[in-house]
Scaffold this motif. Structure first.
Motif, mmCIF file in Angstrom:
data_model
loop_
_atom_site.group_PDB
_atom_site.id
_atom_site.type_symbol
_atom_site.label_atom_id
_atom_site.label_comp_id
_atom_site.label_asym_id
_atom_site.label_seq_id
_atom_site.Cartn_x
_atom_site.Cartn_y
_atom_site.Cartn_z
ATOM 1 N N THR A 296 0.818 -1.214 0.000
ATOM 2 C CA THR A 296 0.000 0.000 0.000
ATOM 3 C C THR A 296 0.849 1.259 0.000
ATOM 4 O OG1 THR A 296 -0.170 -0.091 2.405
ATOM 5 C CG2 THR A 296 -1.950 -1.103 1.130
ATOM 6 N N ASP A 297 2.138 1.136 0.314
ATOM 7 C CA ASP A 297 2.993 2.315 0.322
ATOM 8 C C ASP A 297 3.768 2.490 -0.989
ATOM 9 O OD1 ASP A 297 4.592 0.130 0.763
ATOM 10 O OD2 ASP A 297 5.797 1.059 2.330
ATOM 11 N N ASP A 298 3.467 1.668 -2.005
ATOM 12 C CA ASP A 298 4.096 1.828 -3.308
ATOM 13 C C ASP A 298 3.649 3.151 -3.931
ATOM 14 O OD1 ASP A 298 5.348 -0.580 -3.068
ATOM 15 O OD2 ASP A 298 4.024 -1.657 -4.438
ATOM 16 N N ILE A 299 4.575 3.808 -4.596
ATOM 17 C CA ILE A 299 4.276 5.080 -5.254
ATOM 18 C C ILE A 299 4.119 4.824 -6.741
ATOM 19 C CG2 ILE A 299 5.153 7.371 -5.817
ATOM 20 C CD1 ILE A 299 6.678 7.291 -3.165
ATOM 21 N N GLU A 300 3.021 5.294 -7.301
ATOM 22 C CA GLU A 300 2.792 5.163 -8.742
ATOM 23 C C GLU A 300 3.047 6.511 -9.397
ATOM 24 O OE1 GLU A 300 -0.641 3.831 -11.922
ATOM 25 O OE2 GLU A 300 -0.994 3.560 -9.775
ATOM 26 N N MET A 301 3.970 6.527 -10.351
ATOM 27 C CA MET A 301 4.320 7.753 -11.055
ATOM 28 C C MET A 301 3.631 7.771 -12.421
ATOM 29 S SD MET A 301 6.280 9.157 -8.811
ATOM 30 C CE MET A 301 7.152 10.499 -9.603
ATOM 31 N N VAL A 302 3.181 8.961 -12.827
ATOM 32 C CA VAL A 302 2.540 9.138 -14.125
ATOM 33 C C VAL A 302 3.183 10.322 -14.827
ATOM 34 C CG1 VAL A 302 0.337 8.109 -13.463
ATOM 35 C CG2 VAL A 302 0.702 10.531 -13.099
ATOM 36 N N VAL A 303 3.120 10.322 -16.149
ATOM 37 C CA VAL A 303 3.723 11.398 -16.946
ATOM 38 C C VAL A 303 2.821 12.625 -16.912
ATOM 39 C CG1 VAL A 303 4.483 12.105 -19.242
ATOM 40 C CG2 VAL A 303 4.910 9.769 -18.457
ATOM 41 N N LEU A 304 3.364 13.720 -16.429
ATOM 42 C CA LEU A 304 2.663 14.994 -16.441
ATOM 43 C C LEU A 304 2.814 15.654 -17.808
ATOM 44 C CD1 LEU A 304 1.195 17.332 -14.948
ATOM 45 C CD2 LEU A 304 3.466 18.172 -14.305
ATOM 46 N N LYS A 305 4.035 15.641 -18.331
ATOM 47 C CA LYS A 305 4.311 16.285 -19.615
ATOM 48 C C LYS A 305 5.634 15.760 -20.151
ATOM 49 C CE LYS A 305 4.499 20.803 -21.841
ATOM 50 N NZ LYS A 305 3.664 20.486 -22.966
ATOM 51 N N THR A 306 5.757 15.744 -21.460
ATOM 52 C CA THR A 306 7.020 15.427 -22.126
ATOM 53 C C THR A 306 7.464 16.668 -22.885
ATOM 54 O OG1 THR A 306 6.385 13.112 -22.383
ATOM 55 C CG2 THR A 306 8.157 13.903 -23.789
ATOM 56 N N THR A 307 8.736 17.020 -22.738
ATOM 57 C CA THR A 307 9.242 18.218 -23.406
ATOM 58 C C THR A 307 10.624 17.949 -23.994
ATOM 59 O OG1 THR A 307 9.755 20.571 -23.144
ATOM 60 C CG2 THR A 307 10.200 19.162 -21.251
ATOM 61 N N ASN A 308 10.941 18.675 -25.056
ATOM 62 C CA ASN A 308 12.266 18.612 -25.677
ATOM 63 C C ASN A 308 13.059 19.885 -25.396
ATOM 64 O OD1 ASN A 308 11.551 16.182 -26.828
ATOM 65 N ND2 ASN A 308 10.967 17.086 -28.774
ATOM 66 N N ASN A 309 12.453 20.836 -24.723
ATOM 67 C CA ASN A 309 13.018 22.164 -24.545
ATOM 68 C C ASN A 309 13.456 22.362 -23.095
ATOM 69 O OD1 ASN A 309 12.934 25.017 -23.823
ATOM 70 N ND2 ASN A 309 12.133 25.347 -25.881
ATOM 71 N N SER A 310 14.717 22.722 -22.879
ATOM 72 C CA SER A 310 15.232 22.909 -21.525
ATOM 73 C C SER A 310 14.595 24.095 -20.814
ATOM 74 C CB SER A 310 16.746 23.095 -21.544
ATOM 75 O OG SER A 310 17.370 21.855 -21.758
ATOM 76 N N LEU A 311 14.249 25.150 -21.547
ATOM 77 C CA LEU A 311 13.593 26.298 -20.912
ATOM 78 C C LEU A 311 12.234 25.900 -20.354
ATOM 79 C CD1 LEU A 311 14.455 29.159 -23.428
ATOM 80 C CD2 LEU A 311 15.412 28.768 -21.142
ATOM 81 N N GLU A 312 11.462 25.171 -21.149
ATOM 82 C CA GLU A 312 10.162 24.693 -20.682
ATOM 83 C C GLU A 312 10.334 23.721 -19.514
ATOM 84 O OE1 GLU A 312 6.042 23.070 -22.604
ATOM 85 O OE2 GLU A 312 7.886 22.143 -23.360
ATOM 86 N N LEU A 313 11.320 22.848 -19.615
ATOM 87 C CA LEU A 313 11.590 21.882 -18.553
ATOM 88 C C LEU A 313 11.903 22.604 -17.243
ATOM 89 C CD1 LEU A 313 12.085 18.959 -17.617
ATOM 90 C CD2 LEU A 313 14.440 19.215 -18.415
ATOM 91 N N ASN A 314 12.786 23.584 -17.286
ATOM 92 C CA ASN A 314 13.144 24.325 -16.077
ATOM 93 C C ASN A 314 11.951 25.103 -15.527
ATOM 94 O OD1 ASN A 314 15.787 23.424 -15.921
ATOM 95 N ND2 ASN A 314 16.517 25.019 -17.295
ATOM 96 N N PHE A 315 11.135 25.653 -16.402
ATOM 97 C CA PHE A 315 9.941 26.384 -15.988
ATOM 98 C C PHE A 315 8.991 25.465 -15.217
ATOM 99 C CE2 PHE A 315 5.504 27.315 -17.083
ATOM 100 C CZ PHE A 315 5.372 28.536 -16.451
#
Length: 85
Positions: free
Chosen positions: A9-28
């Motif tokens: 029950t303490d397992d963490i499930e991760m999901v994709v919020l967004k995929t980006t190719n741009n470092s500026l967007e990633l840092n934002f």
């Protein structure tokens, strides 16, 4: 003893919020998540992590993953900020 993996029950499930190719967007997006105390993990594909460090962008893309329980909050924050620009 069972050979099957037990789901904890303490397992963490991760999901994709967004995929980006741009470092500026990633840092934002990273800054938005950090300001709102939402933990995240970055997942690069292939040599994408090295490319992002060396050139500032990745042709392979970077996934921004958040915990499933915080996904709706993270998406709302991201959507609200993007629409308010």
């Amino acid at each position: 003893m069972s050979n099957e993996k037990e789901k904890h029950t303490d397992d963490i499930e991760m999901v994709v919020l967004k995929t980006t190719n741009n470092s500026l967007e990633l840092n934002f997006i990273k800054n938005l998540l950090e300001e709102n105390s939402i933990p995240y993990i970055l997942k690069d594909y292939g040599a994408g992590g090295y490319m992002r460090i060396a050139t500032g962008s990745s042709l392979c893309g970077t996934d921004i993953l958040v915990e499933k329980l915080t996904f709706e909050k993270a998406k709302e924050i991201l959507d609200n900020f993007m629409y308010n620009e």
